[in-house]
Scaffold this active site. Structure first.
Site, PDB file in Angstrom:
ATOM      1  CD1 TRP A   1      -2.492   1.814   1.931  1.00 63.72           C
ATOM      2  CD2 TRP A   1      -2.584   0.367  -0.109  1.00 63.72           C
ATOM      3  NE1 TRP A   1      -4.166   2.550   0.842  1.00 63.72           N
ATOM      4  CE2 TRP A   1      -4.768   1.516   0.332  1.00 63.72           C
ATOM      5  CE3 TRP A   1      -3.534  -0.743  -1.142  1.00 63.72           C
ATOM      6  CZ2 TRP A   1      -5.094   1.578  -0.415  1.00 63.72           C
ATOM      7  CZ3 TRP A   1      -4.841  -0.205  -1.418  1.00 63.72           C
ATOM      8  CH2 TRP A   1      -5.380   0.362  -1.340  1.00 63.72           C
TER       9      TRP A   1
ATOM     10  CG  ASP B   1      -1.541  11.886  -2.386  1.00 61.89           C
ATOM     11  OD1 ASP B   1      -1.491  10.685  -2.918  1.00 61.89           O
ATOM     12  OD2 ASP B   1      -1.862  12.885  -3.418  1.00 61.89           O
TER      13      ASP B   1
ATOM     14  CD  GLU C   1      -5.386   5.858  -0.097  1.00 60.60           C
ATOM     15  OE1 GLU C   1      -6.519   4.832  -0.365  1.00 60.60           O
ATOM     16  OE2 GLU C   1      -5.100   4.635   1.497  1.00 60.60           O
ATOM     17  CD  GLU C   2      -4.001   9.009  -6.928  1.00 59.31           C
ATOM     18  OE1 GLU C   2      -4.862   8.253  -7.417  1.00 59.31           O
ATOM     19  OE2 GLU C   2      -3.513  10.359  -7.437  1.00 59.31           O
TER      20      GLU C   2
ATOM     21  CD  GLU D   1     -13.857   7.023  -4.282  1.00 64.60           C
ATOM     22  OE1 GLU D   1     -14.258   7.515  -5.802  1.00 64.60           O
ATOM     23  OE2 GLU D   1     -12.862   6.850  -3.423  1.00 64.60           O
TER      24      GLU D   1
END
Ligand SMILES: *[C@@H]1O[C@H](CO)[C@@H](O)[C@H](O)[C@H]1NC(C)=O
Ligand SMILES: *[C@@H]1O[C@H](CO)[C@@H](O)[C@H](O)[C@H]1NC(C)=O
Ligand SMILES: *[C@@H]1O[C@H](CO)[C@@H](O)[C@H](O)[C@H]1NC(C)=O
Length: 495
Positions: free
Chosen positions: A148, A204, A207-208, A429
């Site tokens: 992750w 960030d 999550e990228e 989302e």
């Protein structure tokens, strides 16, 4: 401090009626009706996704906020420290505004985090604090061990802020010992984490990308400022909190003169990113001036950035056809986004509204609105080329014209959410860029929470001051100073 806090709570509890404010409510009855219906749906939507009683998240431990019931494409059946902290902040706001039925849920969140802080995970453990920035866990509070984007260093700061909001409510209701025994040990760990690790790179909030993140830096700063006051109120000390001015100093690095470059390095993007708007929603302080240094919502920096950010989506989504400069538009995370279609998001479109409601609140409190060279283009877009720079008092015609236009513009973003919300009120989302249909994870907890905070601000309901006005002084030179923390093993509380 306590005087300020109690008067704000009073305002929050009495809602919109406390404001002699002629432009706050839309006359658009369809929008008002949507807001009323959707508010009830959003409240329930949040509760449905929190264990152990949430009806859509069977198997989640008590107090665990699940990101979405969606278990495939995408699988969001996990708990993220960031989403949970932001969601609980919204829940605690409702509790502070009078919904006391939420208190057992808030307490089970606190207990769940006491357990979670001790869980060894791929980011590390508690002994050196490193495990606190693990981004997500299984819903039974066990570690998630697959690859992750980790660590994510905003999590401890956001959790600390949520916990402090509840801790301050306990102090205010003369339950200081509960705050000291059940809240402070967790907050102390999270603040120690921020003081020790803030100057290291992070993934960030999306999550990228790895580097420095404006959002992460902003929420870290805020957590140490309010953490220091919280420690003092409990007769404790916060060694980590001394680095707050250095974090604020670093925050200035992200400003490019007209907008925020949200990630450093930019990883091949422009840097225009909802990261920056959501940061200002979190540094919002109802008692602050329109301070550029802390990127207050009414600051010229935040408004200029808002314009440049929203403009970056006007031409890339077909549903924005006809929504030219100065008109509200559907916005996503960042224009280059391709995740799950790279569509507009509900929570980012709502952030664009909420930032403007925050600004309206601040101008109203201060009794004045200043247009300067940095914010001029924001205002000319929504009003016209007759806007001039200057300071306009609340009694002036210009003030009325400027704030009415901002209010209409803000409502426009909520109207877009209304237009693309299915009739059952569910908020996914994303909504597709070509057809405006719900996409990606269904019933996203953060979408519902963002609806609740945006609408609260629209109604003039705000969180307590966190002390921004006393904290905005920059050191003469930036440094990467850190404080090595010591970490205590918290135990779930007895309430
Ligand atoms: C503003 O609108 C909300 C619903 O959106 C309503 O509950 C509230 O009473 C209105 N306030 C005023 C002052 O009209
Ligand atoms: C660490 O702090 C220094 C001084 O502000 C800054 O230049 C640098 O970018 C920071 N690095 C990170 C990763 O925060
Ligand atoms: C600008 O002009 C419009 C009419 O075109 C008027 O409604 C508005 O009040 C003016 N605004 C300011 C700030 O002078």
């Amino acid at each position: 401090m306590s005087l300020i806090r109690s008067s704000l709570v009073l305002i929050a509890a009495t809602g919109a009626a406390a404001f002699p404010y002629n432009v706050r409510n839309s006359t658009d009855s369809s929008l008002n009706a949507f807001i009323e219906t959707e508010t009830a749906i959003a409240k329930q939507g949040v509760l449905d996704n929190i264990g152990a009683d949430g009806k859509l998240v069977q198997g989640a431990a008590a107090g665990v906020v699940v990101a979405s019931p969606s278990k495939e494409n995408p699988d969001y059946f996990y708990t993220w420290t960031r989403d949970a902290g932001l969601t609980l902040a919204a829940v605690i706001e409702q509790f502070n505004a009078g919904d006391t039925s939420l208190e057992p849920l808030i307490q089970s969140y606190v207990d769940s985090q006491a357990k979670l802080q001790t869980v060894d995970n791929p980011s590390g453990g508690l002994s050196d604090g490193s495990g606190l920035a693990e981004p997500k866990f299984n819903v039974d509070l066990s570690a998630f061990t697959d690859a992750w984007g980790r660590p994510q260093r905003d999590g401890p700061a956001l959790r600390a802020s949520a916990l402090i909001a509840y801790g301050n409510a306990l102090i205010k209701s003369k339950q200081e010992s509960l705050a000291l025994d059940n809240i402070w040990p967790l907050v102390q760990n999270d603040l120690a984490y921020v003081g020790q690790y803030w100057n290291q790179t992070t993934f960030d909030l999306w999550e990228e990308v790895q580097g420095s993140s404006f959002f992460t830096t902003a929420v870290q700063f805020k957590s140490l400022v309010e953490g220091n006051a919280f420690a003092e109120a409990l007769g404790q000390s916060c060694d980590a909190c001394s680095v707050a001015p250095q974090i604020l100093c670093h925050l200035q690095d992200f400003w490019d003169g007209s907008s925020v470059v949200s990630n450093i390095p930019t990883s091949g993007r422009t840097g225009l990113d909802a990261n920056s708007l959501i940061a200002s929603l979190n540094t919002f302080d109802p008692a602050a001036t329109c301070d550029d240094v802390t990127f207050q919502p009414c600051s010229s920096r935040a408004l200029s950035n808002h314009k440049v950010f929203v403009d970056s989506f006007r031409d890339i989504y077909s549903i924005n056809q006809g929504r030219g400069a100065g008109k509200a538009a559907a916005v996503g995370r960042y224009a280059e986004d391709s995740y799950q279609g790279g569509n507009p998001w509900y929570l980012t479109t709502l952030a664009a509204a909420e930032l403007l409601y925050d600004a309206l609140y601040q101008w109203d409190q201060q009794g004045t609105l200043t247009v300067d060279a940095v914010s001029l283009s924001f205002f000319t877009d929504i009003i016209g080329s007759n806007v001039t720079t200057g300071s306009f008092s609340k009694t002036s015609a210009q003030y009325t014209s400027l704030t009415s236009a901002v209010k209409t513009y803000a409502d426009g973003f909520v109207s877009i959410v209304q237009e693309y919300t299915p009739s059952d009120g569910s908020l996914a989302e994303q909504f597709t860029r070509d057809a405006g249909e719900p996409a990606s994870a269904t019933l996203l907890t953060w979408s519902f929470a963002s609806f609740l905070t945006a609408v609260s601000r629209r109604n003039g309901e705000v969180p307590a001051s966190w002390g921004a006005s006393k904290a905005g002084t920059l050191p003469s030179q930036c440094s990467g100073e850190t404080v090595t923390g010591s970490y205590v093993t918290p135990t779930p509380g007895s309430w």
